[in-house]
Design an enzyme around this catalytic site. Sequence first.
Site, PDB file in Angstrom:
ATOM      1  N   HIS A   9       0.873  -1.170   0.000  1.00 44.11           N
ATOM      2  CA  HIS A   9       0.000   0.000   0.000  1.00 44.11           C
ATOM      3  C   HIS A   9       0.911   1.221   0.000  1.00 44.11           C
ATOM      4  CE1 HIS A   9      -2.772   2.964   1.778  1.00 44.11           C
ATOM      5  NE2 HIS A   9      -3.776   2.142   1.554  1.00 44.11           N
ATOM      6  N   LYS A  39     -10.419  -0.370  10.798  1.00 47.44           N
ATOM      7  CA  LYS A  39     -10.547  -1.639  10.078  1.00 47.44           C
ATOM      8  C   LYS A  39     -10.830  -2.778  11.066  1.00 47.44           C
ATOM      9  CE  LYS A  39      -7.173  -0.406   6.533  1.00 47.44           C
ATOM     10  NZ  LYS A  39      -7.821   0.264   5.396  1.00 47.44           N
ATOM     11  N   CYS A  47      -4.850   2.145  -3.719  1.00 47.06           N
ATOM     12  CA  CYS A  47      -3.590   2.662  -3.170  1.00 47.06           C
ATOM     13  C   CYS A  47      -2.429   1.705  -3.390  1.00 47.06           C
ATOM     14  CB  CYS A  47      -3.719   2.994  -1.684  1.00 47.06           C
ATOM     15  SG  CYS A  47      -5.002   4.197  -1.355  1.00 47.06           S
ATOM     16  N   ASP A  90       3.396  -3.953   8.274  1.00 49.52           N
ATOM     17  CA  ASP A  90       2.122  -3.265   8.068  1.00 49.52           C
ATOM     18  C   ASP A  90       1.018  -4.287   8.308  1.00 49.52           C
ATOM     19  OD1 ASP A  90       0.535  -1.653   5.138  1.00 49.52           O
ATOM     20  OD2 ASP A  90      -0.211  -2.123   7.141  1.00 49.52           O
ATOM     21  N   GLN A  93      -4.335  -4.811   7.489  1.00 48.97           N
ATOM     22  CA  GLN A  93      -5.347  -5.760   7.011  1.00 48.97           C
ATOM     23  C   GLN A  93      -5.401  -7.012   7.868  1.00 48.97           C
ATOM     24  OE1 GLN A  93      -7.579  -5.388   4.588  1.00 48.97           O
ATOM     25  NE2 GLN A  93      -6.806  -3.326   4.239  1.00 48.97           N
TER      26      GLN A  93
END
Lengths: 402, 120
Positions: free
Chosen positions: A116, A215, A357, A189, A192
């Site tokens: 991303h 999220k 993105c 990261d 998600q």
Amino acid sequence: MKNIKKDFPIFKNNPGLVYLDNAASAQKPVPVIEAVTDFYGKYNANIHRGIHKLSELATTKYEDARQIVADFINAEPEEIIFTAGTTDSLNSLAIALEYSGLLRDNPTIITTKLEHHSNILPWTRIRNAQMKFLDITNHYQIALTETEGKNPGKQPDLISITHMSNVTGTITEPLTFFKKFPNAVKVLDAAQSVPHIKIDVKKLGADFIAFSGHKLYGPTGIGVLYGKKDLLAKLPPLKLGGGMIREVHTDPSKNQWAGIPEKHEAGTPQIAQAIGLAEAVKYIQRIGFKDIEKQEHDLQKYMFEKLKEIDEIELYHPELGFRAGAVFSFNIKGIHAHDTAQLLSDKQIAVRAGHHCTQILHRDVLKRQGSVRASFGLYNTREDADQLIKSVKDVIYKFNVK
Amino acid sequence: MNNNIYQENILFHYKNPKNTEKLDEHTHASKIANYTCGDEIELELKIEDGIVTEIGHQTNGCAISIAGASILSEYIKGKTLKEIQKMGKEELLDLLGIELSPSRLKCALLGFEALKEAIK
């Protein structure tokens, strides 16, 4: 996990909604919404040692939230820094690392073509950063060999990779990469992955992990940067201002910072949102990851097979032998992603269209301008999946591609 | 909201867009893109004695952008330069005959933006 949707007011307020844009943001259960409202209505006050009762209560709730999030990922509370989100975490971290002395001059930074933009751009702004992008295989996995950049043998100063792709659903094995670069600063990261798989920071091998509240079925405007204790102690403050100091003088060389985590949280924090985030974590824990992972895994398998059956669909998702979350990006051959998404929206199905993105992924790897993405959350069901499949077939018929 | 923007005329123009040949010679041209959508257009015009005699566009993108450019291209053939200069977005949107959300508006107006750019 029966009838989870009843816990989420959005579905009552939007009857017929098939919400499949969870990778962009998730819906909120009643306890989260109530926690935020309760804070503002019952004990709103600024935190940080305000002597009056409301302030003490707000401070307790805020620090309880920190403990709850720490326990959620098996970290210590002083390793949890509240930020405004994943992007904020990564930006602040990049800036602080630049001033930290933990990176050499002209630092070599490794990331991947799956990332991303929020896990690419902050690193590119580090002075004289030498960026290298790991390639992506035909199975949407991150390749271990470097294919771009000069000095292929050079040990990097930093490596930052995704734990789960917001486009292909690929779930990576961070330890495999981090072990290869023992001296690098290792960043993960997890925006998600945190909502969908159980995270244990002691097993991931990362120095820093970033994720978002919104999220995770929590409020917008809040996120977390996890960092190993000793690194957070060494790192210059992420942000500067009130609340992170011991002493402030006109001669800046005499300034002293607070200990961790306070050192990294300047100004009035997102108090209501942190409390809301803790409620989201508790909600997930009440359901239990065992059930969540099982349901989402079933849906992932089901959707993959159903999408593969449709010839007109070009699917960007790993084969079932690879570990992946229920995120499905695809194109209907001959139909622009925006048209597909529009027609699905007309049928109450919320998906997203565009490059999500990830322009590098789309241009260099998928070789497409954009894609349609359907992403599942803990309230989605087989019925939602079936609705999507049926509607996709309707779109194909309408555009007479068949 | 049950608003179908993929009506017959839109789909017709999307599947068989008009005036998509490159011109042998042109007097005006432009090339623009819509970054939100990934739609792109290259537009060429031949204006002789103040009248649009030929137009060609190569539009790459969603159905709305292609249909919009196609419908526009038919509309402006034979019009004078003055008429095009005075043309407002509403004229094209009336022609399309559909209600568009803000994000799709940009798609529909891609051809129009290219036209304005070409005659600047």
